[in-house]
Design a protein around this motif. Structure first.
Motif, short mmCIF file in Angstrom:
data_model
loop_
_atom_site.label_atom_id
_atom_site.label_comp_id
_atom_site.label_asym_id
_atom_site.label_seq_id
_atom_site.Cartn_x
_atom_site.Cartn_y
_atom_site.Cartn_z
N LEU A 192 0.83 -1.20 0.00
CA LEU A 192 0.00 0.00 0.00
C LEU A 192 0.86 1.26 0.00
O LEU A 192 1.97 1.27 0.52
N ILE A 193 0.32 2.32 -0.58
CA ILE A 193 0.99 3.62 -0.61
C ILE A 193 0.06 4.64 0.04
O ILE A 193 -1.14 4.65 -0.23
N TYR A 194 0.64 5.51 0.86
CA TYR A 194 -0.16 6.44 1.65
C TYR A 194 0.21 7.89 1.33
O TYR A 194 1.35 8.17 0.93
N PRO A 195 -0.74 8.81 1.51
CA PRO A 195 -0.39 10.23 1.42
C PRO A 195 0.75 10.53 2.39
O PRO A 195 0.75 10.07 3.53
N GLY A 196 1.73 11.28 1.92
CA GLY A 196 2.89 11.60 2.74
C GLY A 196 4.08 10.70 2.48
O GLY A 196 5.21 11.03 2.87
N VAL B 164 -8.30 -0.84 -3.45
CA VAL B 164 -6.86 -0.78 -3.64
C VAL B 164 -6.39 -2.06 -4.31
O VAL B 164 -6.49 -3.15 -3.75
N PHE B 165 -5.95 -1.93 -5.54
CA PHE B 165 -5.37 -3.04 -6.29
C PHE B 165 -4.36 -2.43 -7.23
O PHE B 165 -4.46 -1.27 -7.62
N HIS B 166 -3.36 -3.18 -7.59
CA HIS B 166 -2.25 -2.63 -8.34
C HIS B 166 -2.47 -2.74 -9.84
O HIS B 166 -2.85 -3.80 -10.34
N PRO B 167 -2.21 -1.65 -10.60
CA PRO B 167 -2.21 -1.78 -12.06
C PRO B 167 -1.20 -2.84 -12.47
O PRO B 167 -0.07 -2.86 -11.97
N GLN B 168 -1.61 -3.73 -13.34
CA GLN B 168 -0.72 -4.80 -13.77
C GLN B 168 -1.14 -5.33 -15.13
O GLN B 168 -2.24 -5.06 -15.61
N THR B 169 -0.25 -6.08 -15.75
CA THR B 169 -0.50 -6.62 -17.08
C THR B 169 -1.49 -7.77 -17.00
O THR B 169 -1.37 -8.64 -16.14
N LEU C 267 4.63 7.59 9.23
CA LEU C 267 4.03 8.27 10.37
C LEU C 267 2.56 8.58 10.14
O LEU C 267 1.86 9.01 11.04
N THR C 268 2.08 8.37 8.91
CA THR C 268 0.72 8.75 8.56
C THR C 268 -0.31 7.82 9.17
O THR C 268 -0.06 6.64 9.37
N LYS C 269 -1.47 8.37 9.47
CA LYS C 269 -2.61 7.58 9.92
C LYS C 269 -3.75 7.66 8.91
O LYS C 269 -4.87 7.25 9.19
N GLN C 270 -3.44 8.18 7.71
CA GLN C 270 -4.45 8.31 6.68
C GLN C 270 -4.67 6.98 5.98
O GLN C 270 -3.89 6.04 6.11
N LEU C 271 -5.75 6.91 5.21
CA LEU C 271 -6.04 5.71 4.43
C LEU C 271 -5.11 5.65 3.22
O LEU C 271 -4.66 6.68 2.72
N PRO C 272 -4.79 4.44 2.74
CA PRO C 272 -3.95 4.34 1.55
C PRO C 272 -4.66 4.91 0.33
O PRO C 272 -5.89 4.97 0.28
N ILE C 273 -3.88 5.36 -0.65
CA ILE C 273 -4.49 5.88 -1.87
C ILE C 273 -5.12 4.73 -2.64
O ILE C 273 -4.69 3.58 -2.55
N SER C 274 -6.16 5.04 -3.41
CA SER C 274 -6.85 4.00 -4.17
C SER C 274 -6.21 3.84 -5.54
O SER C 274 -5.36 4.63 -5.95
N SER C 275 -6.64 2.81 -6.26
CA SER C 275 -6.06 2.52 -7.56
C SER C 275 -6.46 3.53 -8.61
O SER C 275 -5.70 3.84 -9.52
N ALA C 276 -7.68 4.03 -8.52
CA ALA C 276 -8.19 5.02 -9.47
C ALA C 276 -9.09 5.96 -8.69
O ALA C 276 -9.10 5.93 -7.46
N SER C 277 -9.82 6.80 -9.39
CA SER C 277 -10.66 7.81 -8.74
C SER C 277 -11.52 7.20 -7.63
O SER C 277 -12.39 6.36 -7.89
N GLN C 278 -11.26 7.61 -6.39
CA GLN C 278 -11.97 7.05 -5.24
C GLN C 278 -13.46 7.32 -5.32
O GLN C 278 -14.28 6.46 -4.97
N SER C 279 -13.85 8.51 -5.78
CA SER C 279 -15.27 8.84 -5.85
C SER C 279 -16.01 7.93 -6.82
O SER C 279 -17.16 7.55 -6.59
#
Length: 344
Positions: A70-74, A225-230, A96-108
């Protein structure tokens, strides 16, 4: 034993081919980047790669980090090179972040289509309870009006959907179908009357009508959250329509593909949408598009090459179908269009 050995050899060859794949780093890829809130994995993959689906080959997991996938803001990302091969990793060994991980594409967009059932199989569709109507016979039901459904149910909370489009594919001479659903309201069970149940609306985005269907409110079924892949090499299928029936689709819209989990497709796979090349007929110096001349009088036929018209990111797979988001398009897309595994 032979089958197991062959499988191991194939796995080795595929992994070797993946390792040998040329990773094309974007010309403007920064050496360092700090992840911001609102970034997506597809955005960051596109920032660093000409082919974002090569992300797993670039991202270097850090075993010292909890949840290294996972990748997080910060997060501070660092691009480095090892014997000519690029690698992206965390610049620091702690988070150190407590935020949610970034999503694979537009979260909304993902939240809307991953939180609720948006495709349903034909059998499940046939068994789902239907709205009968209200006591006063109104055609449209509001939050102030109790209503009835054609089943005795036990679950307390329900989502109400309107069927929109039926999607089909043929597999081994069998017609497979899924129906797209658009959520219009939420309801709560009031009481059961023999084989009929009474409910009340607690939330609605559209009016509820007789024959709308109900499914238990089970909440989120798929993560965002899923990784772009072939996608699997050699995969071919079709973009068979916009989820809710629009003729043309563009960026960030959701489409249905007639390939699913049983074809090896899963969330995160990148698919290339192909625009068929035009066909010309005639003789040298007098070639015309096929539709504009008499085919019998034009012995020479030339097929122009297919061109990539867009890219899809699979966000959810079902056994025989998948939902995908349009993440790149050079033109409006319209079904049917060929989709293939993204190469490169």
């Amino acid at each position: 034993m032979f089958k197991k050995l062959a499988t191991l050899c194939l796995a080795y060859l595929l992994s070797a081919a993946a390792a040998a794949a040329v990773i094309e780093v974007s010309k403007d890829a920064p050496d360092n980047y700090t992840v911001r809130k609102g970034d997506t994995l597809w955005d960051i993959a596109g920032l660093y790669l000409e082919n974002p689906w090569q992300w797993p080959h670039l991202w270097q997991q850090n075993p010292a980090i909890e949840n290294p996938h996972l990748i997080y803001p910060g997060d501070a990302l660092r691009l480095s090179w090892d014997e000519g091969r690029p690698a992206l990793s965390l610049a620091t060994g702690e988070r150190l972040t407590k935020q949610l991980p970034i999503s694979s594409a537009s979260q909304s967009v993902l939240k809307q289509f991953l939180t609720f059932d948006t495709l349903i199989g034909e059998a499940e569709f046939g068994l789902a309870p239907r709205v009968l109507g209200s006591q006063d016979g109104w055609s449209y039901i509001s939050t102030r009006t109790p209503f009835f459904i054609d089943a005795s149910v036990e679950s307390e909370n329900w989502f109400i959907y309107r069927p929109v489009t039926t999607f089909e594919r043929t597999e081994n001479d069998q017609m497979l179908k899924m129906i797209s659903l658009k959520k219009v309201a939420e309801a709560k069970l009031v009481r059961v009357h023999d084989d009929i149940s009474e409910l009340k609306l607690v939330k609605q985005s559209q009016e509820v009508r007789p024959n709308d269907i109900l499914l238990p409110a089970l909440g989120v079924k798929t993560g965002s959250v899923f990784h772009p892949q072939t996608a699997p090499s050699g995969l071919e299928g079709n973009l068979i329509g916009h989820l809710y029936g629009s003729k043309y689709v563009g960026l960030r819209q959701i489409v249905v593909v007639d390939r699913g989990a049983e074809d090896g497709v899963k969330a995160g796979h990148a698919l290339s949408v192909q625009q068929p090349g035009a066909v010309l007929k005639g003789v040298k110096g007098d070639m015309r598009y096929e539709s504009g001349i008499d085919s019998a009088a034009a012995p020479v036929l030339t097929q122009l090459p297919d061109q990539r018209a867009g890219m899809l990111l699979v966000i959810k797979s079902y056994p025989h179908f998948s939902l995908a988001m349009v993440v790149d398009a050079t033109q409006p897309l319209s079904a049917p269009m060929l989709v293939t595994s993204a190469e490169g």
